[in-house]
Design an enzyme around this catalytic site. Structure first.
Site, PDB file in Angstrom:
ATOM      1  N   ASP A   3      -6.283  -6.739   4.534  1.00  0.00           N
ATOM      2  CA  ASP A   3      -5.768  -5.370   4.565  1.00  0.00           C
ATOM      3  C   ASP A   3      -5.775  -4.831   5.994  1.00  0.00           C
ATOM      4  O   ASP A   3      -6.845  -4.658   6.586  1.00  0.00           O
ATOM      5  CB  ASP A   3      -6.643  -4.493   3.649  1.00  0.00           C
ATOM      6  CG  ASP A   3      -6.046  -3.119   3.414  1.00  0.00           C
ATOM      7  OD1 ASP A   3      -4.961  -2.829   3.961  1.00  0.00           O
ATOM      8  OD2 ASP A   3      -6.686  -2.333   2.674  1.00  0.00           O
ATOM      9  N   GLY A   4      -4.564  -4.570   6.510  1.00  0.00           N
ATOM     10  CA  GLY A   4      -4.441  -3.928   7.819  1.00  0.00           C
ATOM     11  C   GLY A   4      -3.587  -4.727   8.789  1.00  0.00           C
ATOM     12  O   GLY A   4      -3.935  -5.853   9.139  1.00  0.00           O
ATOM     13  N   GLY A   5      -2.450  -4.152   9.161  1.00  0.00           N
ATOM     14  CA  GLY A   5      -1.597  -4.801  10.155  1.00  0.00           C
ATOM     15  C   GLY A   5      -0.952  -6.083   9.690  1.00  0.00           C
ATOM     16  O   GLY A   5      -0.573  -6.921  10.516  1.00  0.00           O
TER      17      GLY A   5
ATOM     18  N   MET B  91     -11.038  -6.351   5.888  1.00  0.00           N
ATOM     19  CA  MET B  91     -10.257  -5.403   6.690  1.00  0.00           C
ATOM     20  C   MET B  91      -9.905  -6.041   8.029  1.00  0.00           C
ATOM     21  O   MET B  91     -10.785  -6.537   8.748  1.00  0.00           O
ATOM     22  CB  MET B  91     -11.056  -4.124   6.962  1.00  0.00           C
ATOM     23  CG  MET B  91     -11.367  -3.247   5.762  1.00  0.00           C
ATOM     24  SD  MET B  91      -9.966  -2.535   4.868  1.00  0.00           S
ATOM     25  CE  MET B  91      -8.952  -1.831   6.169  1.00  0.00           C
TER      26      MET B  91
ATOM     27  N   MET C 126      -9.237   7.740   0.153  1.00  0.00           N
ATOM     28  CA  MET C 126     -10.048   8.100   1.335  1.00  0.00           C
ATOM     29  C   MET C 126     -10.643   9.491   1.155  1.00  0.00           C
ATOM     30  O   MET C 126      -9.995  10.380   0.602  1.00  0.00           O
ATOM     31  CB  MET C 126      -9.170   8.089   2.585  1.00  0.00           C
ATOM     32  CG  MET C 126      -8.447   6.765   2.800  1.00  0.00           C
ATOM     33  SD  MET C 126      -7.592   6.768   4.390  1.00  0.00           S
ATOM     34  CE  MET C 126      -6.681   5.223   4.264  1.00  0.00           C
TER      35      MET C 126
ATOM     36  N   GLY D 262       1.387  -2.058   4.202  1.00  0.00           N
ATOM     37  CA  GLY D 262       1.919  -0.707   4.093  1.00  0.00           C
ATOM     38  C   GLY D 262       3.167  -0.548   4.936  1.00  0.00           C
ATOM     39  O   GLY D 262       4.293  -0.617   4.439  1.00  0.00           O
TER      40      GLY D 262
ATOM     41  N   SER E 137       0.846  -1.190   0.000  1.00  0.00           N
ATOM     42  CA  SER E 137       0.000   0.000   0.000  1.00  0.00           C
ATOM     43  C   SER E 137       0.879   1.237   0.000  1.00  0.00           C
ATOM     44  O   SER E 137       1.663   1.450   0.936  1.00  0.00           O
ATOM     45  CB  SER E 137      -0.884   0.018   1.239  1.00  0.00           C
ATOM     46  OG  SER E 137      -1.395   1.331   1.414  1.00  0.00           O
TER      47      SER E 137
ATOM     48  N   ASP F 121      -4.958   3.325  -1.690  1.00  0.00           N
ATOM     49  CA  ASP F 121      -5.985   3.618  -0.686  1.00  0.00           C
ATOM     50  C   ASP F 121      -6.567   5.009  -0.903  1.00  0.00           C
ATOM     51  O   ASP F 121      -5.917   6.011  -0.622  1.00  0.00           O
ATOM     52  CB  ASP F 121      -5.374   3.527   0.718  1.00  0.00           C
ATOM     53  CG  ASP F 121      -5.100   2.088   1.117  1.00  0.00           C
ATOM     54  OD1 ASP F 121      -6.037   1.271   1.048  1.00  0.00           O
ATOM     55  OD2 ASP F 121      -3.957   1.786   1.485  1.00  0.00           O
TER      56      ASP F 121
ATOM     57  N   GLY G 224      -8.810   3.739   7.418  1.00  0.00           N
ATOM     58  CA  GLY G 224      -8.562   5.166   7.600  1.00  0.00           C
ATOM     59  C   GLY G 224      -7.098   5.503   7.765  1.00  0.00           C
ATOM     60  O   GLY G 224      -6.664   6.577   7.364  1.00  0.00           O
ATOM     61  N   PHE G 225      -6.343   4.572   8.332  1.00  0.00           N
ATOM     62  CA  PHE G 225      -4.937   4.874   8.621  1.00  0.00           C
ATOM     63  C   PHE G 225      -4.064   3.639   8.442  1.00  0.00           C
ATOM     64  O   PHE G 225      -4.521   2.521   8.678  1.00  0.00           O
ATOM     65  CB  PHE G 225      -4.789   5.372  10.071  1.00  0.00           C
ATOM     66  CG  PHE G 225      -5.626   6.585  10.348  1.00  0.00           C
ATOM     67  CD1 PHE G 225      -5.176   7.856  10.006  1.00  0.00           C
ATOM     68  CD2 PHE G 225      -6.903   6.450  10.897  1.00  0.00           C
ATOM     69  CE1 PHE G 225      -5.974   8.973  10.229  1.00  0.00           C
ATOM     70  CE2 PHE G 225      -7.700   7.564  11.124  1.00  0.00           C
ATOM     71  CZ  PHE G 225      -7.237   8.829  10.780  1.00  0.00           C
ATOM     72  N   GLY G 226      -2.815   3.883   8.062  1.00  0.00           N
ATOM     73  CA  GLY G 226      -1.833   2.810   8.029  1.00  0.00           C
ATOM     74  C   GLY G 226      -1.236   2.616   9.411  1.00  0.00           C
ATOM     75  O   GLY G 226      -1.487   3.408  10.326  1.00  0.00           O
ATOM     76  N   GLY G 227      -0.474   1.550   9.571  1.00  0.00           N
ATOM     77  CA  GLY G 227       0.287   1.335  10.791  1.00  0.00           C
ATOM     78  C   GLY G 227      -0.513   0.959  12.014  1.00  0.00           C
ATOM     79  O   GLY G 227      -0.021   1.069  13.138  1.00  0.00           O
TER      80      GLY G 227
ATOM     81  N   MET H 299     -12.335   3.964  -0.237  1.00  0.00           N
ATOM     82  CA  MET H 299     -12.973   4.201   1.057  1.00  0.00           C
ATOM     83  C   MET H 299     -13.691   5.539   0.938  1.00  0.00           C
ATOM     84  O   MET H 299     -13.325   6.542   1.582  1.00  0.00           O
ATOM     85  CB  MET H 299     -11.899   4.208   2.163  1.00  0.00           C
ATOM     86  CG  MET H 299     -11.359   2.815   2.450  1.00  0.00           C
ATOM     87  SD  MET H 299      -9.769   2.812   3.313  1.00  0.00           S
ATOM     88  CE  MET H 299      -8.672   2.930   1.905  1.00  0.00           C
TER      89      MET H 299
ATOM     90  N   HIS I 237      -1.323  -1.404  -4.305  1.00  0.00           N
ATOM     91  CA  HIS I 237      -2.574  -1.124  -3.585  1.00  0.00           C
ATOM     92  C   HIS I 237      -2.705   0.382  -3.345  1.00  0.00           C
ATOM     93  O   HIS I 237      -1.813   1.018  -2.777  1.00  0.00           O
ATOM     94  CB  HIS I 237      -2.564  -1.877  -2.252  1.00  0.00           C
ATOM     95  CG  HIS I 237      -3.851  -1.807  -1.495  1.00  0.00           C
ATOM     96  ND1 HIS I 237      -4.962  -2.558  -1.815  1.00  0.00           N
ATOM     97  CD2 HIS I 237      -4.205  -1.068  -0.408  1.00  0.00           C
ATOM     98  CE1 HIS I 237      -5.943  -2.294  -0.962  1.00  0.00           C
ATOM     99  NE2 HIS I 237      -5.514  -1.389  -0.102  1.00  0.00           N
TER     100      HIS I 237
ATOM    101  N   HIS J  42      -8.562   0.620  -3.701  1.00  0.00           N
ATOM    102  CA  HIS J  42      -9.425   0.395  -2.531  1.00  0.00           C
ATOM    103  C   HIS J  42     -10.135   1.710  -2.221  1.00  0.00           C
ATOM    104  O   HIS J  42      -9.543   2.630  -1.659  1.00  0.00           O
ATOM    105  CB  HIS J  42      -8.537  -0.070  -1.369  1.00  0.00           C
ATOM    106  CG  HIS J  42      -9.256  -0.281  -0.082  1.00  0.00           C
ATOM    107  ND1 HIS J  42      -8.593  -0.493   1.115  1.00  0.00           N
ATOM    108  CD2 HIS J  42     -10.586  -0.333   0.226  1.00  0.00           C
ATOM    109  CE1 HIS J  42      -9.471  -0.653   2.093  1.00  0.00           C
ATOM    110  NE2 HIS J  42     -10.696  -0.543   1.586  1.00  0.00           N
TER     111      HIS J  42
HETATM  112  C1  DX5 Z   1      -6.197   1.286   5.810  1.00  0.00           C
HETATM  113  C2  DX5 Z   1      -5.774   0.936   4.404  1.00  0.00           C
HETATM  114  C3  DX5 Z   1      -4.656  -0.015   4.349  1.00  0.00           C
HETATM  115  C4  DX5 Z   1      -3.389   0.465   4.989  1.00  0.00           C
HETATM  116  C5  DX5 Z   1      -2.635  -0.713   5.468  1.00  0.00           C
HETATM  117  O1  DX5 Z   1      -7.398   2.001   5.777  1.00  0.00           O
HETATM  118  O2  DX5 Z   1      -6.853   0.360   3.683  1.00  0.00           O
HETATM  119  O3  DX5 Z   1      -4.412  -0.426   3.005  1.00  0.00           O
HETATM  120  O4  DX5 Z   1      -2.580   1.209   4.119  1.00  0.00           O
HETATM  121  O5  DX5 Z   1      -1.527  -0.263   6.157  1.00  0.00           O
HETATM  122  P1  DX5 Z   1      -0.724  -1.187   7.177  1.00  0.00           P
HETATM  123  O6  DX5 Z   1      -0.212  -2.367   6.407  1.00  0.00           O
HETATM  124  O7  DX5 Z   1       0.366  -0.276   7.638  1.00  0.00           O
HETATM  125  O8  DX5 Z   1      -1.683  -1.592   8.262  1.00  0.00           O
HETATM  126 ZN    ZN Z   2      -6.409  -0.601   1.664  1.00  0.00          ZN
END
Ligand code: DX5
Ligand code: ZN
Length: 225
Positions: free
Chosen positions: A175-177, A139, A39, A197, A10, A37, A144-147, A70, A35, A68
């Site tokens: 997707d996520g973590g 998900m 938003m 990401g 991502s 994202d 909404g956020f990475g990391g 959102m 990927h 993706h």
């Molecule tokens: C979150 C995004 C993800 C995000 C994943 O809303 O859809 O794609 O970038 O980031 P990581 O891998 O850091 O959780």
């Molecule tokens: Zn995503």
């Protein structure tokens, strides 16, 4: 579905000041898909980028653009994302009242269609649109956020989605973590595409990204059934 796990970095976690270079770097580092994202500050509490930015980086790689969305509503913008060069377009089941219509619109634009479901959304949300889908994005964080930290309770839903899909040619994307620690959990449950990401964009440049991608891929492949 496939014989190997696909890794979709991502770009949300990349250095946006050199986004084109970052896309090229993850391509050379072994990414399978890119990927993206998107938003809107309405469906999710963050704003990223839209079709003009996607169009600007399209020429930097031949790898599929996995978009993706959102955003709510999504339907008025599907054509713009298709024309910007997205190959797969995923909409959230929670982001509109007419999911079947949204998926049909994506297919009519000549793109593959995906549905994303939030951690609290049951798998039944996709039951009656399965035949329109190429992808289910599950998900494992709140979007909404990475990391953010992976939510383990969702692993059971991955198994349920896998059972719902049966023999249909539909990929399960997580997707996520996602990290080398969490990847085996979801792959053992049936996932075959992993978005990552923070775990990919650690360190600087192609060689660091390659090591990060390979660490996720080998952890994932070791858990394949
Ligand atoms: C979150 C995004 C993800 C995000 C994943 O809303 O859809 O794609 O970038 O980031 P990581 O891998 O850091 O959780
Ligand atoms: Zn995503």
């Amino acid at each position: 579905m496939s014989s190997k796990t696909l890794i979709a970095p991502s770009v949300l976690a990349s250095d946006f000041s050199k986004l084109g270079d970052e896309v090229e770097a993850i391509d050379r580092a072994g990414a399978d898909w890119i990927h993206l994202d998107v938003m809107d500050g309405h469906f999710v509490p963050n704003i990223t980028f839209g079709p003009p930015v996607i169009k600007a980086i399209r020429g930097r790689t031949k790898k599929p653009f996995d978009c993706h969305l959102m955003i709510e509503p999504a339907d008025p913008y599907l054509q713009a994302f298709a024309e910007a060069g997205c190959d797969n377009i995923t909409v959230h089941a929670e982001a509109g009242p007419h999911l079947d219509r949204s998926l049909h619109a994506i297919q009519s634009l000549g793109k593959t269609a995906g549905v994303a479901i939030n951690p609290s959304t049951p798998e039944s949300a996709i039951e009656y649109v399965l035949d329109r889908l190429s992808l289910v994005l599950i998900m494992t964080v709140n979007p909404g956020f990475g990391g953010q930290s992976f939510i383990p309770a969702v692993v059971d839903k991955v198994r349920r989605v896998k059972a719902l899909i049966g023999k249909r040619p539909i990929r399960i994307e997580i997707d996520g973590g996602v990290s080398p620690e969490t990847a085996p959990l979801v792959v053992a449950a049936g996932a075959d595409v992993l978005v990552a990401g923070a775990a990919v964009f650690k360190g600087d440049g192609v060689e660091a990204y390659r090591v990060n991608i390979e660490a996720i891929r080998s952890a994932a492949d070791s858990a394949r059934r």
